[in-house]
Motif scaffolding. Structure first.
Motif, PDB file in Angstrom:
ATOM      1  N   ASN A  80      78.342  25.680 -11.444  1.00 31.33           N
ATOM      2  CA  ASN A  80      77.502  26.345 -12.438  1.00 31.33           C
ATOM      3  C   ASN A  80      77.655  27.865 -12.414  1.00 31.33           C
ATOM      4  O   ASN A  80      77.088  28.553 -13.243  1.00 31.33           O
ATOM      5  CB  ASN A  80      76.026  25.994 -12.225  1.00 31.33           C
ATOM      6  CG  ASN A  80      75.718  24.557 -12.610  1.00 31.33           C
ATOM      7  OD1 ASN A  80      76.396  23.996 -13.468  1.00 31.33           O
ATOM      8  ND2 ASN A  80      74.721  23.972 -11.973  1.00 31.33           N
ATOM      9  N   HIS A  81      78.398  28.387 -11.466  1.00 28.01           N
ATOM     10  CA  HIS A  81      78.562  29.834 -11.377  1.00 28.01           C
ATOM     11  C   HIS A  81      79.326  30.322 -12.601  1.00 28.01           C
ATOM     12  O   HIS A  81      80.289  29.687 -13.044  1.00 28.01           O
ATOM     13  CB  HIS A  81      79.312  30.212 -10.086  1.00 28.01           C
ATOM     14  CG  HIS A  81      79.175  31.669  -9.755  1.00 28.01           C
ATOM     15  ND1 HIS A  81      79.944  32.643 -10.357  1.00 28.01           N
ATOM     16  CD2 HIS A  81      78.339  32.305  -8.900  1.00 28.01           C
ATOM     17  CE1 HIS A  81      79.599  33.819  -9.875  1.00 28.01           C
ATOM     18  NE2 HIS A  81      78.617  33.644  -8.976  1.00 28.01           N
ATOM     19  N   PRO A  82      78.919  31.451 -13.165  1.00 28.14           N
ATOM     20  CA  PRO A  82      79.559  31.941 -14.388  1.00 28.14           C
ATOM     21  C   PRO A  82      81.069  32.169 -14.245  1.00 28.14           C
ATOM     22  O   PRO A  82      81.832  31.879 -15.173  1.00 28.14           O
ATOM     23  CB  PRO A  82      78.837  33.265 -14.671  1.00 28.14           C
ATOM     24  CG  PRO A  82      77.572  33.201 -13.916  1.00 28.14           C
ATOM     25  CD  PRO A  82      77.778  32.262 -12.786  1.00 28.14           C
ATOM     26  N   LYS A  83      81.527  32.637 -13.101  1.00 27.34           N
ATOM     27  CA  LYS A  83      82.968  32.882 -12.911  1.00 27.34           C
ATOM     28  C   LYS A  83      83.737  31.570 -12.893  1.00 27.34           C
ATOM     29  O   LYS A  83      84.826  31.468 -13.443  1.00 27.34           O
ATOM     30  CB  LYS A  83      83.218  33.667 -11.623  1.00 27.34           C
ATOM     31  CG  LYS A  83      82.741  35.107 -11.704  1.00 27.34           C
ATOM     32  CD  LYS A  83      83.056  35.849 -10.419  1.00 27.34           C
ATOM     33  CE  LYS A  83      82.556  37.281 -10.514  1.00 27.34           C
ATOM     34  NZ  LYS A  83      82.813  38.034  -9.274  1.00 27.34           N
ATOM     35  N   VAL A  84      83.162  30.539 -12.247  1.00 20.34           N
ATOM     36  CA  VAL A  84      83.807  29.233 -12.193  1.00 20.34           C
ATOM     37  C   VAL A  84      83.843  28.643 -13.597  1.00 20.34           C
ATOM     38  O   VAL A  84      84.865  28.086 -14.041  1.00 20.34           O
ATOM     39  CB  VAL A  84      83.084  28.284 -11.210  1.00 20.34           C
ATOM     40  CG1 VAL A  84      83.659  26.867 -11.289  1.00 20.34           C
ATOM     41  CG2 VAL A  84      83.166  28.828  -9.799  1.00 20.34           C
ATOM     42  N   LYS A  85      82.742  28.779 -14.323  1.00 24.80           N
ATOM     43  CA  LYS A  85      82.694  28.274 -15.688  1.00 24.80           C
ATOM     44  C   LYS A  85      83.738  28.977 -16.547  1.00 24.80           C
ATOM     45  O   LYS A  85      84.379  28.362 -17.403  1.00 24.80           O
ATOM     46  CB  LYS A  85      81.294  28.453 -16.299  1.00 24.80           C
ATOM     47  CG  LYS A  85      80.278  27.457 -15.801  1.00 24.80           C
ATOM     48  CD  LYS A  85      78.960  27.634 -16.551  1.00 24.80           C
ATOM     49  CE  LYS A  85      77.974  26.563 -16.166  1.00 24.80           C
ATOM     50  NZ  LYS A  85      76.737  26.673 -16.919  1.00 24.80           N
ATOM     51  N   ALA A  86      83.877  30.269 -16.329  1.00 24.31           N
ATOM     52  CA  ALA A  86      84.879  31.044 -17.111  1.00 24.31           C
ATOM     53  C   ALA A  86      86.279  30.550 -16.789  1.00 24.31           C
ATOM     54  O   ALA A  86      87.129  30.443 -17.678  1.00 24.31           O
ATOM     55  CB  ALA A  86      84.729  32.512 -16.819  1.00 24.31           C
ATOM     56  N   MET A  87      86.545  30.260 -15.523  1.00 22.93           N
ATOM     57  CA  MET A  87      87.874  29.800 -15.134  1.00 22.93           C
ATOM     58  C   MET A  87      88.150  28.407 -15.675  1.00 22.93           C
ATOM     59  O   MET A  87      89.283  28.079 -16.066  1.00 22.93           O
ATOM     60  CB  MET A  87      88.010  29.787 -13.613  1.00 22.93           C
ATOM     61  CG  MET A  87      88.179  31.172 -13.042  1.00 22.93           C
ATOM     62  SD  MET A  87      88.415  31.282 -11.238  1.00 22.93           S
ATOM     63  CE  MET A  87      88.599  29.691 -10.628  1.00 22.93           C
ATOM     64  N   LEU A  88      87.101  27.580 -15.733  1.00 23.24           N
ATOM     65  CA  LEU A  88      87.272  26.211 -16.231  1.00 23.24           C
ATOM     66  C   LEU A  88      87.242  26.171 -17.748  1.00 23.24           C
ATOM     67  O   LEU A  88      87.480  25.130 -18.345  1.00 23.24           O
ATOM     68  CB  LEU A  88      86.194  25.286 -15.649  1.00 23.24           C
ATOM     69  CG  LEU A  88      86.236  25.055 -14.125  1.00 23.24           C
ATOM     70  CD1 LEU A  88      85.058  24.226 -13.683  1.00 23.24           C
ATOM     71  CD2 LEU A  88      87.546  24.372 -13.719  1.00 23.24           C
ATOM     72  N   GLY A  89      86.890  27.266 -18.352  1.00 30.30           N
ATOM     73  CA  GLY A  89      86.890  27.334 -19.801  1.00 30.30           C
ATOM     74  C   GLY A  89      85.668  26.701 -20.432  1.00 30.30           C
ATOM     75  O   GLY A  89      85.726  26.242 -21.552  1.00 30.30           O
TER      76      GLY A  89
END
Length: 108
Positions: free
Chosen positions: A98-107
């Protein structure tokens, strides 16, 4: 005879004067008692007035304390809401997905 009549009139007048003096003294004593009672009542009235003023000041002070306490409680409630929102957001971030950076990487 005239002299005895005058003496009797003089004696009657003296008795009236003495009676009047006694009445005057009684009236003065009664007046003194009334003045003393009035002075005591005045003292009580002044004391009562001061007590009332003190009580009114205390009431105002208590009202201000209540107002401040109410404001503090409101601020406390707002702080609790903010803290709960932050805690909920933190719980979301606890899961790395749920971390924003992880979400950004997963698209997402």
């Amino acid at each position: 005879a005239r002299q005895t009549l005058l003496e009797k009139e003089l004696e009657a007048t003296l008795q009236e004067v003495e009676s009047g003096v006694a009445e005057l003294e009684a009236a003065r004593a009664a007046l003194a008692e009334l003045e003393a009672a009035h002075a005591k009542k005045q003292e009580r009235a002044v004391k009562t007035s001061k007590d009332i003023a003190g009580i009114q000041n205390r009431i105002l002070s208590l009202k201000k304390d209540i107002e401040r306490s109410t404001e503090a409680a409101t601020m406390g409630e707002k702080s609790i809401k903010i803290a709960r929102a932050q805690a909920a957001e933190a719980r979301k971030l606890y899961n790395p997905l749920n971390h924003p950076k992880v979400k950004a990487m997963l698209g997402k």
